[in-house]
Design a protein around this motif. Structure first.
Motif, PDB file in Angstrom:
ATOM      1  N   VAL A  63      39.464  48.538  44.692  1.00 25.75           N
ATOM      2  CA  VAL A  63      38.110  47.835  44.534  1.00 25.75           C
ATOM      3  C   VAL A  63      38.235  46.916  43.385  1.00 25.75           C
ATOM      4  CG1 VAL A  63      35.884  48.716  43.701  1.00 25.75           C
ATOM      5  CG2 VAL A  63      37.315  50.198  44.883  1.00 25.75           C
ATOM      6  N   GLY A  64      37.498  45.819  43.604  1.00 25.80           N
ATOM      7  CA  GLY A  64      37.590  44.821  42.460  1.00 25.80           C
ATOM      8  C   GLY A  64      38.575  43.778  42.772  1.00 25.80           C
ATOM      9  N   TRP A  65      39.889  43.998  42.719  1.00 25.00           N
ATOM     10  CA  TRP A  65      40.944  43.381  43.265  1.00 25.00           C
ATOM     11  C   TRP A  65      41.925  44.203  44.112  1.00 25.00           C
ATOM     12  CZ3 TRP A  65      42.484  38.607  41.699  1.00 25.00           C
ATOM     13  CH2 TRP A  65      41.672  37.841  40.592  1.00 25.00           C
ATOM     14  N   HIS A  66      42.613  43.618  44.929  1.00 24.29           N
ATOM     15  CA  HIS A  66      43.462  44.380  45.968  1.00 24.29           C
ATOM     16  C   HIS A  66      44.957  44.269  45.366  1.00 24.29           C
ATOM     17  CE1 HIS A  66      44.943  45.899  49.765  1.00 24.29           C
ATOM     18  NE2 HIS A  66      45.988  44.785  49.833  1.00 24.29           N
ATOM     19  N   TRP A  67      45.472  45.480  45.268  1.00 21.53           N
ATOM     20  CA  TRP A  67      46.950  45.463  44.871  1.00 21.53           C
ATOM     21  C   TRP A  67      47.894  45.819  45.974  1.00 21.53           C
ATOM     22  CZ3 TRP A  67      50.976  49.197  45.396  1.00 21.53           C
ATOM     23  CH2 TRP A  67      51.988  49.056  44.644  1.00 21.53           C
ATOM     24  N   TYR A  72      47.922  41.278  42.195  1.00 24.32           N
ATOM     25  CA  TYR A  72      46.752  41.579  42.616  1.00 24.32           C
ATOM     26  C   TYR A  72      46.053  40.190  43.321  1.00 24.32           C
ATOM     27  CZ  TYR A  72      46.295  45.453  39.708  1.00 24.32           C
ATOM     28  OH  TYR A  72      46.697  46.702  39.021  1.00 24.32           O
ATOM     29  N   THR A  73      45.495  40.462  44.440  1.00 25.29           N
ATOM     30  CA  THR A  73      44.811  39.310  45.056  1.00 25.29           C
ATOM     31  C   THR A  73      42.995  39.670  45.293  1.00 25.29           C
ATOM     32  OG1 THR A  73      45.496  40.330  47.325  1.00 25.29           O
ATOM     33  CG2 THR A  73      46.655  38.507  46.121  1.00 25.29           C
ATOM     34  N   PRO A 116      37.278  47.063  32.338  1.00 23.84           N
ATOM     35  CA  PRO A 116      38.297  47.552  33.722  1.00 23.84           C
ATOM     36  C   PRO A 116      37.513  46.607  34.864  1.00 23.84           C
ATOM     37  CG  PRO A 116      36.914  49.293  33.247  1.00 23.84           C
ATOM     38  CD  PRO A 116      36.832  48.338  31.971  1.00 23.84           C
ATOM     39  N   ASP A 117      38.408  45.895  35.660  1.00 19.89           N
ATOM     40  CA  ASP A 117      37.849  45.134  36.736  1.00 19.89           C
ATOM     41  C   ASP A 117      38.522  45.514  38.089  1.00 19.89           C
ATOM     42  OD1 ASP A 117      40.415  44.122  35.986  1.00 19.89           O
ATOM     43  OD2 ASP A 117      39.685  41.913  36.277  1.00 19.89           O
ATOM     44  N   THR A 118      39.071  46.590  38.137  1.00 19.87           N
ATOM     45  CA  THR A 118      39.860  46.939  39.206  1.00 19.87           C
ATOM     46  C   THR A 118      40.168  48.526  39.182  1.00 19.87           C
ATOM     47  OG1 THR A 118      41.527  46.792  40.993  1.00 19.87           O
ATOM     48  CG2 THR A 118      42.466  46.763  38.690  1.00 19.87           C
ATOM     49  N   GLY A 218      43.353  41.600  33.741  1.00 20.59           N
ATOM     50  CA  GLY A 218      43.461  40.208  32.820  1.00 20.59           C
ATOM     51  C   GLY A 218      43.685  38.833  33.693  1.00 20.59           C
ATOM     52  N   LEU A 219      43.053  38.806  34.662  1.00 22.16           N
ATOM     53  CA  LEU A 219      42.941  37.720  35.688  1.00 22.16           C
ATOM     54  C   LEU A 219      41.614  37.400  35.717  1.00 22.16           C
ATOM     55  CD1 LEU A 219      44.956  39.411  38.791  1.00 22.16           C
ATOM     56  CD2 LEU A 219      45.772  37.879  37.121  1.00 22.16           C
TER      57      LEU A 219
END
Length: 220
Positions: A63-67, A72-73, A116-118, A218-219
């Motif tokens: 969720v938020g960013w794909h690991w 991360y993307t 948090p963003d992911t 941190g992105l």
């Protein structure tokens, strides 16, 4: 397993705090509903394939960013190319409450600063494991917040130097919170064993273990 670690709040290592029973059954059930929705897409839950050709035994949805190993993307280029589900503000608020409760204003991070963003959502069936690893693909040193729902597991929390000893085995049960930051932010950790049949079906999890980890990438 009751003697593995006391069911009391504990600092496992500097900056690493275990808070048993932190989530209520209702909160766990709400998280299970959300995780099931994320698992259906836009990027469905899957077994992550590693660069060496190995396949992780846990199934993961982000969720938020794909690991994907090891970056991360915004789009799931290793699955279907779709953008991942947005990271909701209510989940960030839950993360801030977790940091506040774990550290109580005296730890390595102030809860108000936590953003948090992911989230990485991992589902473990009875045979799934997670090898010892570091969470080091983020560009932030903010704590990792880990929430457990369903079957209990043995959570192995180690040191920052390598995968071997010293480490501490902690039993994480449904509703438990584990936060690690500060000196323990980059400690190796893993799940050598899940304990089938130990969860409470009232959470909405008839079997298996759900682990939700919140992180700051941190992105931008």
């Amino acid at each position: 397993m009751n003697g593995l670690f006391p069911r009391e709040r504990a600092q496992v290592a500097p900056g690493a705090v275990h808070v048993p029973g932190w989530l209520s059954v209702d909160e766990q059930r709400e998280l299970v509903v959300a995780c099931r929705e994320w698992a259906r897409g836009p990027v469905p839950i899957r077994h992550t394939r590693l660069p060496n050709g190995g396949v992780m035994s846990v199934r993961t949805v982000c969720v938020g960013w794909h690991w994907q190993p090891y970056r991360y993307t915004r789009t799931a280029d290793d699955v279907n190319g779709a953008p991942v589900a947005e990271f909701p503000e209510w989940l960030a608020e839950l993360g801030r409450r977790a940091v506040a409760d774990a550290y109580g204003g005296a730890g390595p991070w102030r809860a108000a600063e936590y953003a948090p963003d992911t989230a990485l959502v991992n589902f473990y069936d009875g045979d799934a494991k997670m090898g010892m690893h570091q969470d080091k693909d983020e560009r932030s040193e903010a704590p990792v917040v880990s929430l457990s729902i369903g079957d209990s597991c043995v959570f192995r929390f180690g040191n920052t130097e390598g995968r071997g000893r010293p480490y501490t085995d902690v039993e994480l049960a449904s509703g438990d919170l584990f936060v690690f930051g500060g000196p323990s932010r980059f400690a190796y950790h893993g799940v050598p064993k899940v304990l089938p049949g130990t969860g409470d079906p009232a959470t909405g999890m008839p079997g298996g273990r759900l682990n939700i980890t919140l992180r700051e990438t941190g992105l931008g």
